[in-house]
Design an enzyme around this catalytic site. Sequence first.
Site, PDB file in Angstrom:
ATOM      1  N   GLY A 143       1.003  -1.184   0.019  1.00 23.08           N
ATOM      2  CA  GLY A 143       0.125  -0.054   0.038  1.00 23.08           C
ATOM      3  C   GLY A 143       0.869   1.385  -0.076  1.00 23.08           C
ATOM      4  CB  ILE A 150      12.855  -2.315  -0.909  1.00 18.96           C
ATOM      5  CG1 ILE A 150      11.963  -3.009  -1.984  1.00 18.96           C
ATOM      6  CG2 ILE A 150      13.034  -0.818  -1.500  1.00 18.96           C
ATOM      7  CD1 ILE A 150      12.530  -3.219  -3.386  1.00 18.96           C
ATOM      8  CB  SER A 151      18.190  -2.100   1.369  1.00 20.61           C
ATOM      9  OG  SER A 151      18.938  -1.672   2.394  1.00 20.61           O
ATOM     10  CB  SER A 158       7.661   8.312  -1.685  1.00 21.49           C
ATOM     11  OG  SER A 158       8.925   8.830  -0.859  1.00 21.49           O
ATOM     12  CE  LYS A 202      17.340   8.746   4.915  1.00 20.94           C
ATOM     13  NZ  LYS A 202      17.100   8.827   3.513  1.00 20.94           N
ATOM     14  CB  ALA A 222       8.207  -2.378  -0.562  1.00 12.21           C
ATOM     15  NE  ARG A 258      14.280  16.381  10.361  1.00 13.83           N
ATOM     16  CZ  ARG A 258      13.310  15.791   9.777  1.00 13.83           C
ATOM     17  NH1 ARG A 258      12.063  15.889  10.140  1.00 13.83           N
ATOM     18  NH2 ARG A 258      13.740  15.302   8.345  1.00 13.83           N
ATOM     19  CE  LYS A 287       8.643   6.381   3.460  1.00 17.66           C
ATOM     20  NZ  LYS A 287       8.340   6.463   1.970  1.00 17.66           N
TER      21      LYS A 287
END
Length: 651
Positions: A296, A411-412, A456, A415, A369, A544, A373
């Site tokens: 989704g 899916i990596s 995204s 980071k 996926a 941050r 994140k």
Amino acid sequence: MRNRYILIVDAVAVLLCVAVAFVLRLDWQAPLAADHPFAEAVRFSLLAAPLLKLPVFYAFGLYARYWRFVGLGDLLTIVTAVSSATVLFGAATLAAVSTGWVSAYPRSVPAIDWLLTLLAVSGVRVAVRVLAEARAASRDHGRRPSQGKCVLVVGAGQAGTMVVREMQRNPQLGLEPVGFLDDDRGKLGKSIQGIRVLARLDQLGEVVLARHVDEVVIAMPKAPGPVLRNLVQAARQAGVPAKVVPGVFELLEGGVSVSRLREVDITDLLRRRPIVAAPDTASYLRDQHVLITGAGGSIGSELCRQIAKAGARTLVLVGHGENSIFDCAEHIRHTFPAIDVSAVIADIRHRSSLDRVFATHRPSVVFHAAAHKHVPLMEAHPAEAVANNVVGTATLVECALAHGVERFVLISTDKAVQPSSVMGATKRIAEMIVRDAAARSGRRFLAVRFGNVLGSRGSVVPFFRRQIARGGPVTVTDPDMTRYFMTIPEAVYLVLKAGGFAHGGELFVLNMGQPVRIVDLATDLIRLSGFEPDEIEIVFTGLRPGEKLAEHLWEDNSLIEPVAEGDVFRVQEPEPPLHGEALNACIRSLERASIVDDPLTLQRLLAEAVPTFVPSLRVEAALRPASPQGVSSRSGPPAAGLTAGQGRLKD
């Protein structure tokens, strides 16, 4: 003018047109005498013409329009209505002659009458518009500013023509068009709306100086980002402001909001040519049973679309959010009705749920996926990051091995390289889990790593858009922060492409091009939205927790091999510190710490598993006594990272 008055004018015009048609046919001799051979024909026509034609005009909507804005489409409707009315009138005349009502009738009269009626009916409506515009111009004449701005319009197409027309109709705006720029050679030197096409787009600076231009209006709504960026830059160098104006058709399509924002195409922001998908890239998925976790999400839903397009036999959409999974499944069913689509609400951390899903659907390929994140949120909630990204991946991988899955694609993210965040460290361990499973099983289990994805959910572009829509400010963490960027379709296309090269245990990295400064991205988005940076303020807020100034695509001393025409790199990094039973023990320890929600222990375990992980400083101080010699005892900022060019290119 109200339509009832136009109806009266039409009735008079129809009568006059029939009468004039007879006069023209009879060489200016009016058949007024009762014994004239065509007297019956004239009387019949004067009676039949308004009775037959006016209802036809009404049926075609000629009395239900606001004729002040008559256009080409309205004129085409008038032609159709008048022609239809003439055909009906001709048929009635033929019937009258054949039944003896009329003894003789000139055959050319209906044709002459058609032409005259067409000119009269259309002329009345054009006259309404001309009079309305003349009245508006007269009314606004006294409101014209003493000195208007000289405006150069870039783009002599439909949008540019509308912009100039509106400037001419609304003199109170104080905008005087002085010329067009356009690259169409057929338009150069010509006049449009009385305004001359002066030069090509690359001559903007010269024209600004020569014509004393005060402002540039870019009326090219469908122009690509690099073209718009170059035009705005040229205007800035010439010392005049530039505004990007959307076309009316964009408003109708919903591409522009009422706040005058132009809906920026994501590819406008890439600062490179978008990657074009080649056909049959994912042919290995044809007739396969494919399961997608996180289906989704932004990447997951695009995976579903492209895998369906590749010809998969069945799709199993697994996710935690019921609404997004439902929407994605309905879209795939509607777009690809031949594919069997199953929507499954499940948590990848629950082995029993996954076992049921795999036993029911028997997937042969899995695309993983699903992940947490968001870097700052995962810094605040490390237990959730570990539970989902590490424990969930391990559970999914073991389930895939147990149920005979032949190909598994993780899916990596970039980071995961020298991670400074909990999210990055957990994704690095997820890569280890997948590659270790490939080594143990010999199956095509692999990881694909890429950077930020434009557009995204949760990414910077939608965030900036909302800030611009509110009038600013746009918040950027640091003026020197850079990131690699790619569009969602590009990233998914290359993920599928990399999956076709898999033999097992590989790490693929997508070719992300050159990194882009976030402040440049924000500036581009402001300008391409129709504003100037001095209209929308950019505020720097500072890094941050967990964030780095720059991300990197692979570790030092990695061996880099280009594949797929250089769109993808096969990366051989140094041997991961954990594999086999040691990796399993680490996962179990992380799982226990996540259950009790122990942030310090979680970060210590992540630092032990990923030697290049630099925890946040406040946690680092607490960890120092427990690990005096370890990575977690380091102080100060993270060591300078490596760029993609610091790997060794394989011969």
